[in-house]
Design a protein around this motif. Structure first.
Motif, PDB file in Angstrom:
ATOM      1  N   ASP A 168     -29.567 106.827 -80.108  1.00  0.00           N
ATOM      2  CA  ASP A 168     -30.440 106.136 -79.167  1.00  0.00           C
ATOM      3  C   ASP A 168     -30.203 106.731 -77.791  1.00  0.00           C
ATOM      4  O   ASP A 168     -29.069 107.118 -77.460  1.00  0.00           O
ATOM      5  CB  ASP A 168     -30.147 104.635 -79.166  1.00  0.00           C
ATOM      6  N   PHE A 169     -31.280 106.803 -76.983  1.00  0.00           N
ATOM      7  CA  PHE A 169     -31.138 107.410 -75.656  1.00  0.00           C
ATOM      8  C   PHE A 169     -30.215 106.602 -74.759  1.00  0.00           C
ATOM      9  O   PHE A 169     -29.625 107.125 -73.818  1.00  0.00           O
ATOM     10  CB  PHE A 169     -32.509 107.560 -75.002  1.00  0.00           C
ATOM     11  N   ALA A 170     -30.062 105.272 -75.011  1.00  0.00           N
ATOM     12  CA  ALA A 170     -29.199 104.420 -74.181  1.00  0.00           C
ATOM     13  C   ALA A 170     -27.747 104.574 -74.641  1.00  0.00           C
ATOM     14  O   ALA A 170     -27.245 103.793 -75.447  1.00  0.00           O
ATOM     15  CB  ALA A 170     -29.638 102.971 -74.265  1.00  0.00           C
ATOM     16  N   LYS A 171     -27.081 105.578 -74.132  1.00  0.00           N
ATOM     17  CA  LYS A 171     -25.717 105.884 -74.557  1.00  0.00           C
ATOM     18  C   LYS A 171     -24.751 104.770 -74.172  1.00  0.00           C
ATOM     19  O   LYS A 171     -24.764 104.283 -73.035  1.00  0.00           O
ATOM     20  CB  LYS A 171     -25.267 107.214 -73.939  1.00  0.00           C
ATOM     21  N   ASN A 172     -23.924 104.351 -75.149  1.00  0.00           N
ATOM     22  CA  ASN A 172     -22.917 103.304 -74.974  1.00  0.00           C
ATOM     23  C   ASN A 172     -23.516 101.958 -74.582  1.00  0.00           C
ATOM     24  O   ASN A 172     -22.818 101.088 -74.040  1.00  0.00           O
ATOM     25  CB  ASN A 172     -21.857 103.720 -73.943  1.00  0.00           C
ATOM     26  N   SER A 173     -24.789 101.772 -74.871  1.00  0.00           N
ATOM     27  CA  SER A 173     -25.424 100.474 -74.675  1.00  0.00           C
ATOM     28  C   SER A 173     -25.415  99.727 -76.007  1.00  0.00           C
ATOM     29  O   SER A 173     -25.548 100.329 -77.069  1.00  0.00           O
ATOM     30  CB  SER A 173     -26.855 100.648 -74.176  1.00  0.00           C
ATOM     31  N   VAL A 174     -25.250  98.400 -75.950  1.00  0.00           N
ATOM     32  CA  VAL A 174     -25.196  97.601 -77.176  1.00  0.00           C
ATOM     33  C   VAL A 174     -26.602  97.466 -77.745  1.00  0.00           C
ATOM     34  O   VAL A 174     -27.494  96.891 -77.114  1.00  0.00           O
ATOM     35  CB  VAL A 174     -24.599  96.204 -76.905  1.00  0.00           C
ATOM     36  N   LEU A 175     -26.817  98.021 -78.934  1.00  0.00           N
ATOM     37  CA  LEU A 175     -28.109  97.947 -79.602  1.00  0.00           C
ATOM     38  C   LEU A 175     -28.196  96.735 -80.511  1.00  0.00           C
ATOM     39  O   LEU A 175     -29.280  96.182 -80.721  1.00  0.00           O
ATOM     40  CB  LEU A 175     -28.358  99.210 -80.429  1.00  0.00           C
ATOM     41  N   GLU A 176     -27.042  96.326 -81.050  1.00  0.00           N
ATOM     42  CA  GLU A 176     -27.047  95.220 -82.013  1.00  0.00           C
ATOM     43  C   GLU A 176     -25.675  94.567 -82.034  1.00  0.00           C
ATOM     44  O   GLU A 176     -24.653  95.238 -81.882  1.00  0.00           O
ATOM     45  CB  GLU A 176     -27.412  95.764 -83.403  1.00  0.00           C
ATOM     46  N   GLN A 177     -25.635  93.248 -82.217  1.00  0.00           N
ATOM     47  CA  GLN A 177     -24.392  92.505 -82.377  1.00  0.00           C
ATOM     48  C   GLN A 177     -24.370  91.886 -83.768  1.00  0.00           C
ATOM     49  O   GLN A 177     -25.371  91.336 -84.219  1.00  0.00           O
ATOM     50  CB  GLN A 177     -24.261  91.425 -81.299  1.00  0.00           C
ATOM     51  N   GLN A 178     -23.228  92.005 -84.451  1.00  0.00           N
ATOM     52  CA  GLN A 178     -23.136  91.569 -85.841  1.00  0.00           C
ATOM     53  C   GLN A 178     -21.924  90.666 -86.042  1.00  0.00           C
ATOM     54  O   GLN A 178     -20.880  90.841 -85.405  1.00  0.00           O
ATOM     55  CB  GLN A 178     -23.033  92.775 -86.773  1.00  0.00           C
ATOM     56  N   PHE A 179     -22.098  89.700 -86.958  1.00  0.00           N
ATOM     57  CA  PHE A 179     -21.026  88.783 -87.342  1.00  0.00           C
ATOM     58  C   PHE A 179     -21.076  88.597 -88.848  1.00  0.00           C
ATOM     59  O   PHE A 179     -22.127  88.295 -89.410  1.00  0.00           O
ATOM     60  CB  PHE A 179     -21.194  87.437 -86.624  1.00  0.00           C
ATOM     61  N   ILE A 196     -16.501  90.278 -83.757  1.00  0.00           N
ATOM     62  CA  ILE A 196     -17.866  90.759 -83.615  1.00  0.00           C
ATOM     63  C   ILE A 196     -17.894  92.280 -83.730  1.00  0.00           C
ATOM     64  O   ILE A 196     -17.018  92.963 -83.201  1.00  0.00           O
ATOM     65  CB  ILE A 196     -18.464  90.335 -82.260  1.00  0.00           C
ATOM     66  N   VAL A 197     -18.900  92.800 -84.437  1.00  0.00           N
ATOM     67  CA  VAL A 197     -19.130  94.238 -84.547  1.00  0.00           C
ATOM     68  C   VAL A 197     -20.283  94.606 -83.614  1.00  0.00           C
ATOM     69  O   VAL A 197     -21.310  93.922 -83.594  1.00  0.00           O
ATOM     70  CB  VAL A 197     -19.467  94.637 -85.999  1.00  0.00           C
ATOM     71  N   LEU A 198     -20.113  95.676 -82.855  1.00  0.00           N
ATOM     72  CA  LEU A 198     -21.142  96.130 -81.934  1.00  0.00           C
ATOM     73  C   LEU A 198     -21.690  97.483 -82.388  1.00  0.00           C
ATOM     74  O   LEU A 198     -20.921  98.388 -82.733  1.00  0.00           O
ATOM     75  CB  LEU A 198     -20.585  96.270 -80.518  1.00  0.00           C
ATOM     76  N   VAL A 199     -23.018  97.595 -82.407  1.00  0.00           N
ATOM     77  CA  VAL A 199     -23.680  98.864 -82.678  1.00  0.00           C
ATOM     78  C   VAL A 199     -24.097  99.443 -81.326  1.00  0.00           C
ATOM     79  O   VAL A 199     -24.839  98.809 -80.576  1.00  0.00           O
ATOM     80  CB  VAL A 199     -24.911  98.675 -83.587  1.00  0.00           C
TER      81      VAL A 199
END
Length: 247
Positions: free
Chosen positions: A124-135, A152-155
């Protein structure tokens, strides 16, 4: 008699207030509340439960804090106030981390009492930006109730790819099929006009597969493609065949 009574009172005041009777408060932090209460009461102290908070690293119902602190010298019958750990983690609302930078997401998770389990990267062009949060292996929406201390897992976005390739032709595909094709190529769905409809067809896209002068459009992984949807499947113009002349 009045003077005698005053003298007797002053002499007995020392005994009544027990100025010479001091005790050292034992350390009970880390012990269960019941064990701490028994230890303190056996030493001549009163015990009162002051508060209960949650700490996921401590045992349930264990003493987190005591006042006065351990080793303090106090008079007998002094009340010792205890703060214990809650037996069950309280429920909190999941914050919205998507769109934040990784650093900001970490700070927010700490404030909410959440833990970072792992991170994964997606093009994704937004480097090191959180795209998704997972539990628990699934995407979790902001506002959902979860136990404090949850992992929490961060994508995160990995940035744009280094190699470019041809823009895929999405016109005539349903929105769902176009989305799958984009994601399989490491591309993102950009703006969707008018609204997302899984069964609607792509009538136009930007960028298009070909430029205005007929050259192939190029795109890199992590970039987005905007989609214009319509209810009916568009009819693509047929390319006229160029007649060949036999020699």
């Amino acid at each position: 008699m009045v003077i005698l009574a005053v003298v007797v009172f002053l002499q007995s005041l020392h005994w009544i207030t027990r100025h010479d009777k001091t005790l050292t408060i034992p350390a009970v932090t880390g012990k269960s509340y019941e064990d701490a209460r028994k230890i303190l009461e056996s030493k001549g102290f009163e015990v009162e439960l002051q508060d209960s908070i949650y700490n996921d690293t401590a045992k349930p119902l264990s003493v987190l804090r005591q006042f006065p602190e351990a080793e303090a010298l106090v008079k007998v019958n002094r009340t010792v106030y205890l703060t214990v750990n809650k037996a069950v983690a309280p429920l909190i609302e999941m914050p919205n981390l998507e769109g934040m930078s990784f650093r900001s997401a970490e700070i927010t998770m700490t404030q909410y009492g959440l833990k970072l389990e792992d991170t994964f990267y997606r093009t994704d062009f937004a480097k090191n930006s959180v795209l998704e949060q997972q539990f628990d292996g699934e995407r979790i929406k902001a506002g959902a109730k979860i136990p404090q201390g949850s992992k929490i897992v961060l994508v995160l976005g990995s940035g744009l790819g280094h190699e470019d390739f041809s823009v895929p032709d999405l016109v005539g595909l349903t929105y769902n099929d176009a989305k799958v094709l984009l994601e399989s190529n490491g591309l993102n769905v950009g703006a969707v006009i008018p609204d997302i409809d899984p069964n609607a067809f792509v009538g136009r896209q930007a960028p298009e597969p070909l430029t205005m002068d007929g050259r192939v459009n190029r795109i890199r992984q992590g970039q987005s493609v905007d989609l214009w949807l319509q209810p009916d499947k568009p009819v693509k113009p047929t390319v006229p065949e160029v007649p060949t002349h036999e020699q």
